[in-house]
Design a protein around this motif. Structure first.
Motif, PDB file in Angstrom:
ATOM      1  N   ALA A  34       2.110  10.446 -13.775  1.00 58.19           N
ATOM      2  CA  ALA A  34       2.197  11.615 -14.646  1.00 58.19           C
ATOM      3  C   ALA A  34       1.484  11.399 -15.979  1.00 58.19           C
ATOM      4  CB  ALA A  34       3.662  11.956 -14.909  1.00 58.19           C
ATOM      5  N   VAL A  35       1.399  10.156 -16.414  1.00 55.27           N
ATOM      6  CA  VAL A  35       0.780   9.859 -17.709  1.00 55.27           C
ATOM      7  C   VAL A  35      -0.277   8.774 -17.511  1.00 55.27           C
ATOM      8  CG1 VAL A  35       2.840  10.527 -19.022  1.00 55.27           C
ATOM      9  CG2 VAL A  35       2.564   8.166 -18.291  1.00 55.27           C
ATOM     10  N   PRO A  36      -1.225   8.686 -18.450  1.00 54.18           N
ATOM     11  CA  PRO A  36      -2.299   7.696 -18.312  1.00 54.18           C
ATOM     12  C   PRO A  36      -1.800   6.255 -18.073  1.00 54.18           C
ATOM     13  CG  PRO A  36      -2.853   9.224 -20.049  1.00 54.18           C
ATOM     14  CD  PRO A  36      -1.451   9.542 -19.631  1.00 54.18           C
ATOM     15  N   ALA A  37      -0.680   5.890 -18.645  1.00 55.79           N
ATOM     16  CA  ALA A  37      -0.168   4.530 -18.475  1.00 55.79           C
ATOM     17  C   ALA A  37       0.195   4.244 -17.018  1.00 55.79           C
ATOM     18  CB  ALA A  37       1.048   4.309 -19.364  1.00 55.79           C
ATOM     19  N   ASP A  38       0.483   5.287 -16.251  1.00 55.32           N
ATOM     20  CA  ASP A  38       0.803   5.096 -14.836  1.00 55.32           C
ATOM     21  C   ASP A  38      -0.395   4.527 -14.066  1.00 55.32           C
ATOM     22  OD1 ASP A  38       3.344   6.087 -15.295  1.00 55.32           O
ATOM     23  OD2 ASP A  38       2.857   8.113 -14.594  1.00 55.32           O
ATOM     24  N   LEU A  58       0.825  -1.215   0.000  1.00 56.81           N
ATOM     25  CA  LEU A  58       0.000   0.000   0.000  1.00 56.81           C
ATOM     26  C   LEU A  58       0.853   1.257   0.000  1.00 56.81           C
ATOM     27  CD1 LEU A  58      -2.894  -1.065   2.383  1.00 56.81           C
ATOM     28  CD2 LEU A  58      -2.930  -0.866  -0.115  1.00 56.81           C
ATOM     29  N   ARG A  59       1.970   1.223   0.704  1.00 54.59           N
ATOM     30  CA  ARG A  59       2.878   2.374   0.653  1.00 54.59           C
ATOM     31  C   ARG A  59       3.404   2.559  -0.769  1.00 54.59           C
ATOM     32  NH1 ARG A  59       5.922   0.377   5.062  1.00 54.59           N
ATOM     33  NH2 ARG A  59       4.791   0.803   6.942  1.00 54.59           N
ATOM     34  N   GLY A  60       3.704   1.443  -1.428  1.00 51.93           N
ATOM     35  CA  GLY A  60       4.154   1.510  -2.814  1.00 51.93           C
ATOM     36  C   GLY A  60       3.085   2.086  -3.725  1.00 51.93           C
ATOM     37  N   VAL A  61       1.836   1.723  -3.504  1.00 50.81           N
ATOM     38  CA  VAL A  61       0.721   2.261  -4.289  1.00 50.81           C
ATOM     39  C   VAL A  61       0.619   3.771  -4.078  1.00 50.81           C
ATOM     40  CG1 VAL A  61      -1.801   2.303  -4.528  1.00 50.81           C
ATOM     41  CG2 VAL A  61      -0.607   0.114  -4.378  1.00 50.81           C
ATOM     42  N   GLN A  62       0.769   4.207  -2.839  1.00 50.69           N
ATOM     43  CA  GLN A  62       0.706   5.641  -2.554  1.00 50.69           C
ATOM     44  C   GLN A  62       1.798   6.389  -3.321  1.00 50.69           C
ATOM     45  OE1 GLN A  62       1.003   5.358   1.715  1.00 50.69           O
ATOM     46  NE2 GLN A  62      -1.192   5.683   1.991  1.00 50.69           N
ATOM     47  N   LYS A  63       2.988   5.823  -3.353  1.00 52.36           N
ATOM     48  CA  LYS A  63       4.092   6.461  -4.086  1.00 52.36           C
ATOM     49  C   LYS A  63       3.798   6.497  -5.581  1.00 52.36           C
ATOM     50  CE  LYS A  63       7.614   5.250  -0.712  1.00 52.36           C
ATOM     51  NZ  LYS A  63       8.767   4.397  -0.411  1.00 52.36           N
TER      52      LYS A  63
END
Length: 104
Positions: A45-49, A34-39
């Motif tokens: 920055a882009v839709p693929a993110d 979940l911390r990784g998801v928050q980061k």
């Protein structure tokens, strides 16, 4: 951010020490996910993110679901082993089955 001290594992009849350690380890991994998801969200920055965020959210959800199943299966085993009569084992199993119906 300071590290939190490890949780003190209390002896009881709900789960044995190893079962508790396993669940706590699983939940710590979910917490890390979940911390990784928050980061990922903060850096998106882009839709693929968004695809990467969705993938990691899905993995965290599945890991939490697996922890839930582990909790209930561990409880079934522990309660059945500690039951003094067949009736106690059946009653305990029914209580846990109702939790599964309620929360799954």
């Amino acid at each position: 951010m300071a590290d939190t001290p490890p949780l003190k594992i209390v002896q009881g009849t709900a789960l044995n020490e190893q079962q508790k350690k396993d669940l706590l380890h699983r939940l710590a991994r979910v917490e890390g996910q979940l911390r990784g998801v928050q980061k990922l969200i903060a850096k998106a920055a882009v839709p693929a993110d968004c695809e990467a965020v969705a993938q990691q959210m899905s993995a965290a959800r599945k890991a939490l679901d697996r922890s839930f199943v582990t909790l209930l299966t561990s409880a079934v085993v522990t309660h059945a082993e500690k039951a003094e009569t067949t009736e106690e084992a059946i009653a305990s199993t029914r209580r846990l089955a109702s939790l599964l119906e309620k929360f799954a």
